[in-house]
Design an enzyme around this catalytic site. Structure first.
Site, PDB file in Angstrom:
ATOM      1  N   HIS A 154       0.846  -1.192   0.000  1.00 57.05           N
ATOM      2  CA  HIS A 154       0.000   0.000   0.000  1.00 57.05           C
ATOM      3  C   HIS A 154       0.884   1.246   0.000  1.00 57.05           C
ATOM      4  O   HIS A 154       1.970   1.247   0.575  1.00 57.05           O
ATOM      5  CB  HIS A 154      -0.925  -0.011   1.216  1.00 57.05           C
ATOM      6  N   HIS A 202      -4.032   8.771   0.882  1.00 59.77           N
ATOM      7  CA  HIS A 202      -3.878   7.496   0.193  1.00 59.77           C
ATOM      8  C   HIS A 202      -5.180   7.115  -0.491  1.00 59.77           C
ATOM      9  O   HIS A 202      -6.265   7.548  -0.100  1.00 59.77           O
ATOM     10  CB  HIS A 202      -3.408   6.399   1.158  1.00 59.77           C
ATOM     11  N   CYS A 206      -3.735   2.347  -5.701  1.00 63.56           N
ATOM     12  CA  CYS A 206      -3.003   3.274  -4.836  1.00 63.56           C
ATOM     13  C   CYS A 206      -1.605   3.598  -5.374  1.00 63.56           C
ATOM     14  O   CYS A 206      -1.084   4.699  -5.174  1.00 63.56           O
ATOM     15  CB  CYS A 206      -2.900   2.710  -3.419  1.00 63.56           C
TER      16      CYS A 206
END
Length: 225
Positions: free
Chosen positions: A52, A64, A154
């Site tokens: 991530h 994010h 992401c």
């Protein structure tokens, strides 16, 4: 006796200092993170099955991009800002809905180790943008954004913010792995046997066209391997 008389004076002198220190801590949220992160830094957090990414905005805050179905079914900001559960993530992926949100460093990391600007070495041919430009890009995209597990996740988001290009090394590696599996001789043999077994099992109900197609597809995969 003298000690008892001086004790109230000592407490009175100590209390303002403690109060001032407490107020200073409240005025500087995330100050411990400012020593480690800079505004515009790309943060990477390893997960079990994926990695991530986020952009540090300062003040202990991280922008994010995550799949999230909640903005679709609710307009309540309090519900949307709550910690995203696995159910929200899963339905967000299925419905291809996501949001760029700002969370604390702790919520973003979720107990994992944080890596700082690891992509700078990978993208050596494309230097990062100015840190303030990176942060402003990250903040500008805040809100609902169409999500795609392979084509805009992401990593695409942070790569666009920091380097000006939307790409994902995770997606590239995944597609490369799938291609290698699909075009492998073992998979081609398995498809050939499956197709042959299917033909033998339902040969009476198959038309000539379906029969040729069932034999041709494994053959093409085999030839391409």
């Amino acid at each position: 006796m003298l000690t008892l008389c001086l004790l109230p004076l000592f407490c009175a002198a100590l209390t303002p200092t403690q109060k001032k220190k407490s107020e200073q801590e409240e005025e500087e949220p995330g100050s411990e993170h400012e020593l480690r992160f800079r505004r515009g830094d790309l943060l990477e957090v390893p997960r079990t099955l994926f990695t991530h990414f986020g952009i540090y905005l300062g003040g202990g805050r991280v922008a994010h991009f995550i799949p999230d179905v909640m903005p679709v079914i609710s307009s309540d900001p309090r519900q949307i800002q709550k910690m995203v559960t696995n159910t929200r993530l899963l339905f967000g992926v299925i419905l291809k809905r996501g949001s760029v949100r700002v969370d604390s460093v702790e919520d973003f990391a979720y107990g994992s180790e944080i890596l700082i600007n690891p992509m700078d070495k990978v993208c050596s041919s494309r230097p990062p943008l100015d840190p303030e430009t990176v942060a402003l890009r990250a903040e500008r995209l805040r809100g609902q954004v169409p999500y795609s597990l392979l084509w805009f996740n992401c990593e695409h988001y942070v790569m666009y913010c920091r380097y000006g290009t939307s790409m994902s090394f995770q997606t590239f590696q995944f597609c490369k792995t799938v291609r290698r599996l699909v075009l492998s001789r073992a998979v081609a043999k398995a498809m050939w046997l499956l197709g042959a077994g299917l033909v033998l099992y339902v040969h009476a109900a198959l038309s000539t066209c379906t029969l040729l197609l069932s034999l041709l597809m494994p053959f093409l995969v085999w030839m391409a391997s």
